[in-house]
Design a protein around this motif. Structure first.
Motif, short mmCIF file in Angstrom:
data_model
loop_
_atom_site.label_atom_id
_atom_site.label_comp_id
_atom_site.label_asym_id
_atom_site.label_seq_id
_atom_site.Cartn_x
_atom_site.Cartn_y
_atom_site.Cartn_z
N HIS A 137 0.86 -1.06 -0.15
CA HIS A 137 -0.02 0.02 0.44
C HIS A 137 0.99 1.50 -0.05
CE1 HIS A 137 -3.76 2.84 1.35
NE2 HIS A 137 -2.49 3.41 2.33
N LEU A 138 1.84 1.33 0.43
CA LEU A 138 2.89 2.86 1.06
C LEU A 138 3.73 2.82 0.04
CD1 LEU A 138 4.34 2.54 4.61
CD2 LEU A 138 2.16 3.52 3.93
N LEU A 139 3.63 1.67 -1.34
CA LEU A 139 4.20 1.69 -2.80
C LEU A 139 3.23 2.33 -3.66
CD1 LEU A 139 6.63 -1.24 -1.98
CD2 LEU A 139 7.38 1.25 -2.23
N GLY A 140 2.20 2.04 -3.27
CA GLY A 140 1.16 2.34 -4.02
C GLY A 140 0.84 1.29 -4.90
N VAL B 21 10.35 1.23 2.57
CA VAL B 21 9.46 0.28 2.70
C VAL B 21 10.25 -0.52 3.04
CG1 VAL B 21 7.42 -0.49 2.98
CG2 VAL B 21 7.60 1.80 1.77
N GLU B 22 10.79 -1.64 4.50
CA GLU B 22 10.73 -3.04 4.45
C GLU B 22 12.28 -2.79 4.17
OE1 GLU B 22 8.52 -5.86 3.52
OE2 GLU B 22 6.77 -5.74 5.88
N GLN B 23 13.52 -1.81 3.90
CA GLN B 23 14.43 -1.51 3.68
C GLN B 23 15.24 -2.28 5.01
OE1 GLN B 23 15.32 0.57 0.07
NE2 GLN B 23 17.11 2.19 1.23
N ILE C 249 9.37 13.17 9.43
CA ILE C 249 10.03 12.39 8.69
C ILE C 249 9.86 11.46 9.70
CG2 ILE C 249 11.69 10.65 8.06
CD1 ILE C 249 13.59 13.55 6.82
N TYR C 250 8.90 10.09 9.30
CA TYR C 250 8.48 9.52 10.55
C TYR C 250 9.66 7.86 9.65
CZ TYR C 250 4.30 11.68 11.51
OH TYR C 250 3.87 13.03 11.50
N ILE C 251 9.83 7.19 11.21
CA ILE C 251 10.09 5.42 11.98
C ILE C 251 8.43 5.06 11.85
CG2 ILE C 251 10.84 3.63 12.13
CD1 ILE C 251 13.27 5.80 12.23
N PRO D 110 13.19 -1.40 9.76
CA PRO D 110 11.93 -0.72 9.82
C PRO D 110 10.47 -1.20 9.58
CG PRO D 110 13.59 0.77 9.00
CD PRO D 110 13.86 -0.96 8.76
N ASP D 111 9.45 -1.16 9.64
CA ASP D 111 8.81 -1.09 8.45
C ASP D 111 8.43 -0.42 7.46
OD1 ASP D 111 7.53 -3.87 9.35
OD2 ASP D 111 7.11 -3.30 11.46
N ALA D 112 8.60 1.08 8.02
CA ALA D 112 8.50 2.22 6.66
C ALA D 112 9.58 3.42 7.46
CB ALA D 112 6.74 2.08 6.50
#
Length: 211
Positions: A72-75, A105-107, A130-132, A120-122
């Motif tokens: 979803h985050l990556l569209g 994202v999941e990097q 800027i969020y983690i 981290p999940d995102a």
């Protein structure tokens, strides 16, 4: 939608059954999960194992919802079993997750000094922040409010992000707790998360051989 931060050169995560990180041809000896879970009580370990497997276990639930969340985050779209829709529909409707720009994202990330890897999940941008984010799932709606912040994990990811991406200044840490029909966002102070991670790593390090 493409994430904006490049992968860390030479770092790769190997999932089941290994759950290990390899960096520039060498295995990292430790992971964030290993560090944080090392001092779990026997009772909690037994409970985790008891509810882990099977089609309705926390492993299947977590893997499915994390995959849908990442896509979803990556569209990107995802196909999932309808039984997880009460979790997923509520999670994806969460106001915090609207209008964001994904950085990673999941990097996989790492600390080369501690020799620890973690994912981290995102990491994302919203507004001026800027969020983690760390995503947790629970089995029942009534368990959402009782789920604690993922302080040590967030502290680890904050440390790793600062090392791997020195020009990226994280300002917010969030634990996203997804249950069937309910989603809760818990914010954590950066200093508090850092202290929790340092304490957890310190306890873990004390158990290692002193060569």
């Amino acid at each position: 939608m493409r994430q904006l931060l490049d992968a860390v050169p030479g770092l790769k995560f190997y999932g089941d059954p290994h759950h290990r990180y390899r960096y520039k041809g060498n295995w990292l000896p430790y992971s964030v999960t290993q560090v944080i879970s090392h001092d779990l009580s026997p009772f909690l370990r037994a409970k985790f194992e008891e509810t882990k497997d099977g089609p309705n276990g926390w492993k299947a639930r977590g893997e499915t919802i994390h995959r849908v969340f990442a896509n979803h985050l990556l569209g990107e779209g995802s196909i999932h079993d309808d039984k997880w829709s009460p979790w997923i529909d509520t999670l994806l409707a969460e106001p915090l997750l609207q209008g964001i720009t994904p950085l990673a994202v999941e990097q996989p990330l790492l600390n080369t000094i501690k020799r620890v890897g973690g994912t981290p999940d995102a990491i994302f941008v919203k507004g001026d922040d800027i969020y983690i984010a760390d995503l947790k799932t629970v089995s029942k709606k009534e368990n959402v409010s009782g789920r604690k912040e993922a302080l040590p994990q967030l502290g680890a990811y904050l440390e790793f992000a600062a090392s791997c991406y020195p020009g990226v200044y994280v300002t917010k840490l969030v634990t996203i707790i997804a249950g069937p029909g309910k989603c809760k966002i818990r914010f954590s102070e950066l200093e508090q998360a850092t202290e929790a991670w340092m304490a957890s790593f310190g306890r873990f390090e004390a158990t290692l051989p002193n060569f």
